[in-house]
Design an enzyme around this catalytic site. Structure first.
Site, PDB file in Angstrom:
ATOM      1  N   LEU A  53       0.866  -1.179   0.000  1.00 17.13           N
ATOM      2  CA  LEU A  53       0.000   0.000   0.000  1.00 17.13           C
ATOM      3  C   LEU A  53       0.905   1.232   0.000  1.00 17.13           C
ATOM      4  CD1 LEU A  53      -2.935  -0.490   2.569  1.00 17.13           C
ATOM      5  CD2 LEU A  53      -3.140  -0.076   0.117  1.00 17.13           C
ATOM      6  N   ASP A  54       0.608   2.198  -0.871  1.00 15.39           N
ATOM      7  CA  ASP A  54       1.386   3.437  -0.892  1.00 15.39           C
ATOM      8  C   ASP A  54       1.265   4.172   0.437  1.00 15.39           C
ATOM      9  OD1 ASP A  54       2.176   3.028  -3.511  1.00 15.39           O
ATOM     10  OD2 ASP A  54       0.578   4.266  -4.358  1.00 15.39           O
ATOM     11  N   PRO A  55       2.259   5.010   0.781  1.00 10.30           N
ATOM     12  CA  PRO A  55       2.162   5.809   2.006  1.00 10.30           C
ATOM     13  C   PRO A  55       0.896   6.681   2.067  1.00 10.30           C
ATOM     14  CG  PRO A  55       4.398   5.873   1.168  1.00 10.30           C
ATOM     15  CD  PRO A  55       3.577   5.163   0.131  1.00 10.30           C
TER      16      PRO A  55
END
Length: 233
Positions: A53-55
């Site tokens: 998951l992206d930041p």
């Protein structure tokens, strides 16, 4: 709840974690590993996640420990469900809020009929290009490395499947959505392509992963909750 013992994690355990905003998936894995070492005395333990998951995204992160890490490839292949928000009328180079707006587009022509036509056109198997700001490798470098240097890169499209795609709130310039999609789908690219199909532009301003296969965010816990559970062992 199972008793949290060193053997449980060594023999193989799956944790459903609600990853907070601004954390990388790698940081969440490291936090779990550190907690297992310091709270349970596990000197050596395998820990990995089943899907980055992206930041700038929150939500369901499946973390596997011990022998359960062998299931990671299988878990990564499951469909994913996301909810989030598109901002219509502007694009960014990263297709999300990581970079600043670079172009503005008209939106006055957009109505519910057009939105419905465009929405349905994305359901099924479609071709999608990953964002230039992504970790995919090209010529031995991550795409985001090329992007940050301003280098032109030809990105190949790939077939992905959008199983479900609904618009849950329309309040232009914002549109909320829910989608269920195959492995390899970039929701940032979906935002960009959706804006382009509207003869406008769009970028992703919020994203939350709610399901991975039959695993649901409703059953996930925060990192703080997991730390508290270990403290009570």
């Amino acid at each position: 709840m199972e008793k949290l013992t060193p053997n449980l994690f060594q023999n193989g355990h799956i944790l459903l974690i609600d990853k907070p905003l601004h954390w990388t998936s790698f940081q969440a894995v490291n936090k779990i590993k550190w907690l297992l070492k310091t709270k349970l005395g596990l000197k050596k333990i395998k820990v990995g996640h089943a899907g980055t998951l992206d930041p700038l995204a929150s939500g369901l992160l499946i973390i596997c420990t011990g022998k359960a890490t062998k299931q990671i490839s299988e878990l990564q292949g499951l469909f994913k469900e996301y909810t989030g928000t598109f901002y219509i009328g502007a694009t960014t180079p990263s297709y999300d809020l990581e970079t600043e707006i670079d172009c503005l587009f008209p939106t006055k022509h957009i109505n519910e009929t057009l939105l419905e036509e465009v929405r349905t056109s994305f359901v099924g198997t479609i071709e999608q290009k990953p964002p230039i700001f992504s970790a995919i490798k090209k010529d031995g470098k991550r795409l985001y490395e090329h992007a940050r240097k301003g280098e032109e890169v030809e990105i190949a499209s790939r077939a992905i499947t959008i199983h479900e795609f609904e618009l849950t709130r329309i309040a232009l310039p914002e549109i909320d959505f829910r989608t269920a999609c195959s492995k390899g789908t970039y929701i940032r690219s979906l935002a960009f392509d959706f804006g382009k199909a509207l003869q406008s532009g769009a970028h992703l301003t919020a994203l939350r992963r709610t399901k991975i296969g039959s695993y649901n965010i409703k059953n996930a816990i925060s990192l703080e909750e997991f730390e508290q559970q270990l403290a009570e062992v």
